[in-house]
Design a protein around this motif. Structure first.
Motif: not given
Length: 495
Positions: A425-440
């Protein structure tokens, strides 16, 4: 001395002389017949000589002498009562010459007498004849010949002629390096290259094996011949880029000898190459190949040619691999990803937010969302790395047009998380999509988000839906790392 003693001595020496004369006369009266050689040849890897002779005199034997040249010094080998002689395992490639005499020993006088000798021709345990498999033209007005190596010679003598039936003149020797170290791979073919030959001329080549012993160097028979016409130098691809989507633009070096170039391509490095274009100018040095598939490797060959006596002298070619890579793609190599993002073949972090901000840009993408039973359009403005910006636009365009129309209500990409963070994310190379419904989660511990219920919740992303397949197609992997699973996360380097 008394007269009686003197007479006695004279009588003694007279008897001795008479006896000696009688012995000489006896020896000379014996007429030995020279043997007649009936065969001298190789049999099962051995030399075998056979002969016949008169048997008028009992006790006769045969002396064998050998030399390594017809007029050389014949050295004694053996005496045999037989009518044949066998030499086991003679040196390969060396010519052996033999002479044989009939011999009789007078045991009363202990003298030997021999007949006149008879001679064999040269007998050779022949060297294996190598086979020239190819003769091809190369750069520097060169010809390279290749042949199958043999194991029983010290090396190969190379001969060249300017006509198929002309005189073949020696030009060089090539050592037979049959002994290799245990870590080396044995090469069954040998090569020889001759440079700076006359342009357009055809040369003919033969080789012959040789062995070297203390007695000298001995040569085997000539091989087959191969011919080759000397041609112009080849050219090399300097660079290749996908300047626009679905294209590859190839740039090659100028060849001052050439009258033009022929461009070929294939989808396999060793496949059949199709002609794309012929240029009739040595100054035309670029070609753009269109209507390609992103993420597919294409192989190109650029052949320089020169018009010569109504034909084309064709330069050497070598394949050049170029992926159609205007957009990112699945299975893109690590080096290619690094070069796309950092301009180099290795990964590096940005030192701070200020530096990172210079490498990101904002793109607008359209997606689908869902409210109740109705789907509607959304637009997100994503801050992404400049290296993937065109790919992000194309990727979400494909997601938007898909029949699945997967609903997205929340999404983010670039997020500076500090100098110590290794997040993409610091490089602008990762996406988080629908973060609440797709937990880590890590094991059973929830680290971010609330749940992941792809069969019950419309925003939970299944493992194998169209959205995931399109993201993977463009080289973005989901964050599934063993017990640590980040269902919202898709990244370019897989971290």
């Amino acid at each position: 001395m008394t007269k009686n003693i003197k007479k006695a001595m004279i009588l003694f020496w007279a008897v001795i002389c008479i006896l000696g004369i009688k012995g000489n006369v006896y020896a000379q009266d014996i007429k030995l017949v020279a043997p007649i050689i009936t065969s001298s040849q190789m049999e099962n890897g051995n030399f075998v000589i056979r002969w016949r002779t008169s048997e008028e005199l009992k006790g006769q034997e045969y002396k064998i002498y050998c030399a390594t040249s017809k007029d050389g010094t014949y050295e004694y080998v053996t005496t045999t009562p037989d009518y044949s002689y066998t030499e086991y395992y003679p040196n390969k490639g060396m010519a052996y010459y033999y002479k044989i005499t009939t011999v009789y020993t007078d045991y009363e006088t202990e003298r030997e007498i021999e007949s006149n000798p008879v001679y064999t021709g040269g007998i050779v345990n022949p060297l294996e004849i190598p086979t020239i498999t190819e003769a091809k033209a190369g750069n520097n007005h060169s010809v390279t010949i290749m042949w199958n190596k043999t194991e029983d010679c010290s090396g190969y003598a190379i001969y060249r002629s300017e006509s198929v039936d002309g005189e073949y003149k020696w030009i060089s020797n090539v050592e037979n390096k049959s002994e290799i170290f245990w870590w080396q791979e044995y090469e069954s073919q040998a090569t020889f290259t001759e440079k700076n030959l006359e342009l357009g001329k055809t040369y003919y080549y033969k080789i012959r094996p040789y062995v070297t012993y203390s007695e000298g160097t001995f040569y085997g028979n000539f091989s087959n011949y191969k011919s080759c016409q000397v041609t112009i130098n080849g050219t090399k691809v300097k660079s290749a880029k996908s300047k626009k989507k679905r294209t590859n633009t190839i740039i090659w070096e100028k060849n001052s000898e050439a009258d033009g170039y022929i461009i070929y391509y294939s989808k396999k490095i060793d496949g059949s190459y199709k002609k794309l274009k012929t240029y009739n100018s040595r100054n035309k040095l670029t070609y753009t190949h269109k209507k390609l598939t992103n993420g597919v490797a294409y192989y190109y060959k650029i052949q320089a040619y020169k018009n010569y006596k109504g034909k084309k002298l064709l330069g050497e070619m070598s394949p050049f691999e170029k992926y159609c890579d205007y957009f990112t793609y699945k299975n893109e190599s690590y080096e290619s990803r690094c070069k796309r993002i950092f301009g180099k073949k290795y990964y590096k972090k940005y030192k701070n937010a200020k530096q990172a901000s210079k490498h990101v840009t904002t793109v607008a993408v359209k997606v689908w969302d869902k409210q109740g039973g109705r789907k509607f359009k959304r637009k997100f403005y994503l801050t992404v790395n400049k290296g993937i910006a065109p790919s992000v636009k194309e990727m979400f365009k494909e997601i938007y047009k898909s029949k699945e129309r997967f609903p997205i209500h929340e999404m983010g990409c670039y997020n500076w998380r500090g100098n110590s963070s290794t997040s993409e994310h610091c490089l602008g190379l990762a996406f988080d999509i629908n973060s609440n419904e797709n937990y880590m989660i890590d094991g059973k511990k929830v680290l971010a988000g609330s749940f992941w219920k792809p069969k019950k919740n419309k925003y939970s992303i299944p493992l194998n839906c169209k959205l995931v397949k399109i993201l993977e197609k463009y080289g973005f992997e989901r964050g599934l790392w063993g017990s640590r699973r980040d269902y919202m996360h898709f990244s370019y380097f897989g971290t």
